[in-house]
Design a protein around this motif. Structure first.
Motif, PDB file in Angstrom:
ATOM      1  N   VAL A   4      -5.169  31.151   6.195  1.00  0.00           N
ATOM      2  CA  VAL A   4      -7.279  31.119   6.294  1.00  0.00           C
ATOM      3  C   VAL A   4      -7.338  29.964   4.986  1.00  0.00           C
ATOM      4  CG1 VAL A   4      -8.417  31.897   5.585  1.00  0.00           C
ATOM      5  CG2 VAL A   4      -6.887  33.052   6.866  1.00  0.00           C
ATOM      6  N   LEU A   5      -6.516  29.805   3.909  1.00  0.00           N
ATOM      7  CA  LEU A   5      -6.893  28.149   2.680  1.00  0.00           C
ATOM      8  C   LEU A   5      -5.603  28.634   1.790  1.00  0.00           C
ATOM      9  CD1 LEU A   5      -7.249  29.687  -0.423  1.00  0.00           C
ATOM     10  CD2 LEU A   5      -9.839  30.653   0.964  1.00  0.00           C
ATOM     11  N   ALA A   6      -5.596  28.068   0.722  1.00  0.00           N
ATOM     12  CA  ALA A   6      -3.977  27.507   0.615  1.00  0.00           C
ATOM     13  C   ALA A   6      -4.783  26.897  -1.236  1.00  0.00           C
ATOM     14  CB  ALA A   6      -3.114  27.064   0.372  1.00  0.00           C
ATOM     15  N   ALA A   7      -4.216  27.235  -2.277  1.00  0.00           N
ATOM     16  CA  ALA A   7      -5.269  26.751  -3.783  1.00  0.00           C
ATOM     17  C   ALA A   7      -3.976  26.642  -4.745  1.00  0.00           C
ATOM     18  CB  ALA A   7      -5.472  27.344  -4.181  1.00  0.00           C
ATOM     19  N   ALA A   8      -3.496  25.315  -5.677  1.00  0.00           N
ATOM     20  CA  ALA A   8      -2.599  25.132  -6.668  1.00  0.00           C
ATOM     21  C   ALA A   8      -3.404  25.149  -7.407  1.00  0.00           C
ATOM     22  CB  ALA A   8      -1.885  24.533  -6.211  1.00  0.00           C
ATOM     23  N   ALA A   9      -2.336  25.758  -8.695  1.00  0.00           N
ATOM     24  CA  ALA A   9      -2.952  25.162 -10.226  1.00  0.00           C
ATOM     25  C   ALA A   9      -1.972  25.289 -10.892  1.00  0.00           C
ATOM     26  CB  ALA A   9      -4.726  26.737 -10.292  1.00  0.00           C
ATOM     27  N   VAL A  10      -2.659  25.047 -12.188  1.00  0.00           N
ATOM     28  CA  VAL A  10      -1.321  24.913 -13.033  1.00  0.00           C
ATOM     29  C   VAL A  10      -1.968  25.884 -14.699  1.00  0.00           C
ATOM     30  CG1 VAL A  10      -1.883  22.746 -13.999  1.00  0.00           C
ATOM     31  CG2 VAL A  10       0.240  23.364 -14.432  1.00  0.00           C
ATOM     32  N   ASP A  11      -0.757  26.225 -15.361  1.00  0.00           N
ATOM     33  CA  ASP A  11      -1.289  26.769 -16.371  1.00  0.00           C
ATOM     34  C   ASP A  11      -0.275  25.768 -17.846  1.00  0.00           C
ATOM     35  OD1 ASP A  11      -0.820  27.990 -19.502  1.00  0.00           O
ATOM     36  OD2 ASP A  11      -0.690  29.843 -18.649  1.00  0.00           O
ATOM     37  N   THR A  12      -1.465  25.338 -18.407  1.00  0.00           N
ATOM     38  CA  THR A  12      -0.201  23.913 -18.791  1.00  0.00           C
ATOM     39  C   THR A  12      -0.493  25.023 -19.890  1.00  0.00           C
ATOM     40  OG1 THR A  12      -2.601  23.359 -20.616  1.00  0.00           O
ATOM     41  CG2 THR A  12      -1.836  21.467 -18.756  1.00  0.00           C
ATOM     42  N   ARG A  13      -0.237  25.851 -20.898  1.00  0.00           N
ATOM     43  CA  ARG A  13       0.913  26.928 -21.584  1.00  0.00           C
ATOM     44  C   ARG A  13       2.210  27.074 -21.951  1.00  0.00           C
ATOM     45  NH1 ARG A  13       1.368  31.437 -23.869  1.00  0.00           N
ATOM     46  NH2 ARG A  13       1.634  32.016 -25.328  1.00  0.00           N
ATOM     47  N   ALA A  14       1.972  27.358 -20.586  1.00  0.00           N
ATOM     48  CA  ALA A  14       3.987  28.378 -20.078  1.00  0.00           C
ATOM     49  C   ALA A  14       4.367  27.414 -19.010  1.00  0.00           C
ATOM     50  CB  ALA A  14       2.997  29.394 -19.298  1.00  0.00           C
ATOM     51  N   TRP A  15       3.083  25.946 -18.399  1.00  0.00           N
ATOM     52  CA  TRP A  15       4.301  24.721 -17.402  1.00  0.00           C
ATOM     53  C   TRP A  15       4.766  25.838 -16.479  1.00  0.00           C
ATOM     54  CZ3 TRP A  15       2.122  20.982 -18.254  1.00  0.00           C
ATOM     55  CH2 TRP A  15       1.659  20.094 -19.199  1.00  0.00           C
ATOM     56  N   GLU A  16       3.187  26.541 -16.020  1.00  0.00           N
ATOM     57  CA  GLU A  16       3.148  27.315 -14.756  1.00  0.00           C
ATOM     58  C   GLU A  16       2.992  26.766 -13.418  1.00  0.00           C
ATOM     59  OE1 GLU A  16       3.603  31.578 -13.664  1.00  0.00           O
ATOM     60  OE2 GLU A  16       1.258  30.744 -13.581  1.00  0.00           O
ATOM     61  N   VAL A  17       3.027  26.531 -12.137  1.00  0.00           N
ATOM     62  CA  VAL A  17       1.824  26.445 -11.584  1.00  0.00           C
ATOM     63  C   VAL A  17       2.317  27.889 -10.381  1.00  0.00           C
ATOM     64  CG1 VAL A  17       1.588  25.225  -9.701  1.00  0.00           C
ATOM     65  CG2 VAL A  17       2.142  23.840 -11.327  1.00  0.00           C
ATOM     66  N   VAL A  18       0.550  27.721 -10.166  1.00  0.00           N
ATOM     67  CA  VAL A  18       0.736  28.910  -9.061  1.00  0.00           C
ATOM     68  C   VAL A  18       0.217  28.375  -8.017  1.00  0.00           C
ATOM     69  CG1 VAL A  18      -1.604  29.829  -9.882  1.00  0.00           C
ATOM     70  CG2 VAL A  18      -0.498  31.503  -8.511  1.00  0.00           C
ATOM     71  N   HIS A  19       0.832  28.349  -6.680  1.00  0.00           N
ATOM     72  CA  HIS A  19       0.493  28.608  -5.200  1.00  0.00           C
ATOM     73  C   HIS A  19      -0.615  29.779  -4.245  1.00  0.00           C
ATOM     74  CE1 HIS A  19       2.466  24.453  -4.766  1.00  0.00           C
ATOM     75  NE2 HIS A  19       1.400  24.390  -3.927  1.00  0.00           N
ATOM     76  N   PHE A  20      -1.214  29.614  -4.283  1.00  0.00           N
ATOM     77  CA  PHE A  20      -2.042  30.943  -3.745  1.00  0.00           C
ATOM     78  C   PHE A  20      -2.639  30.673  -2.356  1.00  0.00           C
ATOM     79  CE2 PHE A  20      -5.931  33.883  -3.287  1.00  0.00           C
ATOM     80  CZ  PHE A  20      -5.805  34.487  -3.183  1.00  0.00           C
ATOM     81  N   SER A  21      -2.747  31.746  -1.432  1.00  0.00           N
ATOM     82  CA  SER A  21      -2.874  31.404  -0.138  1.00  0.00           C
ATOM     83  C   SER A  21      -3.287  32.697   0.285  1.00  0.00           C
ATOM     84  CB  SER A  21      -1.700  30.648   0.745  1.00  0.00           C
ATOM     85  OG  SER A  21      -0.081  31.125   0.400  1.00  0.00           O
TER      86      SER A  21
END
Length: 194
Positions: free
Chosen positions: A144-161
């Motif tokens: 239906v949709l997809a997104a990616a975002a980054v937390d630069t404190r923890a250096w973590e990328v999250v993919h959400f779909s």
């Protein structure tokens, strides 16, 4: 675009019908929230779809910081805090957003995949790959949709779909979608966000 999520992990014997009833009662309250792209009301049940826990974990994509701050500090967030306690609120800066191959469908499931950015990795290449991963997810059957975002404190990328079915082609935490509020979905910036 800004991503945000908080989670309430509940006891193993918790009646998850309480969460379903809560969302049925209050889910519509953010259907017109200014500055909100989407809010997904998410649920994982212990023993269902491989979940080890009972968990309520709404996920947000915000168009504006003002909308997010008004939600957090303007009173709306106090309801879940009063009912479940104050959770840690995770926030990520947007990398990419794409509408999916099944964009017109109502989502039944959400997939969240978190990855640590390894030390020594070239950041530009890693983030470009994360953005390209969003495009690949969005093109998959049932997306239906997809997104990616980054937390630069923890250096973590999250993919959400979001998915219209329960068999997405990627690893991660699978949630049931109880309600989708999407007042500013059409204003979420498409593609790579730099």
């Amino acid at each position: 675009m800004h991503a945000m999520q908080y989670e309430f992990t509940l006891p193993a014997d918790y009646d998850m019908g309480v969460i379903r009833a809560r969302v049925a009662r209050v889910g519509h309250l953010l259907d017109g929230w200014e500055g909100l792209g989407i809010k997904t009301y998410l649920l994982r049940e212990r023993g269902v779809h491989g979940s080890p826990v009972n968990q309520y974990g709404p996920f947000y994509l915000w168009n504006t910081l003002e909308g997010m701050n008004r939600f957090l500090w303007g009173g709306a967030f106090q309801g879940p805090v009063d009912d479940f306690g104050r959770p840690a609120v995770r926030q990520w800066t947007g990398l990419a957003f794409e509408e999916g191959a099944a964009a017109g469908s109502l989502p039944a499931f959400a997939l969240r995949r978190r990855r640590v950015v390894p030390d020594g990795m070239e950041l530009a290449a890693f983030m470009a790959d994360a953005a390209a991963g969003t495009t690949r997810l969005a093109a998959a059957d049932g997306a239906v949709l997809a997104a990616a975002a980054v937390d630069t404190r923890a250096w973590e990328v999250v993919h959400f779909s979001l998915w219209e079915h329960d068999t997405p082609e990627a690893d991660g935490d699978l949630f049931q979608v109880l309600h989708l509020s999407a007042p500013g979905r059409d204003r979420l910036p498409r593609g790579r966000q730099w």
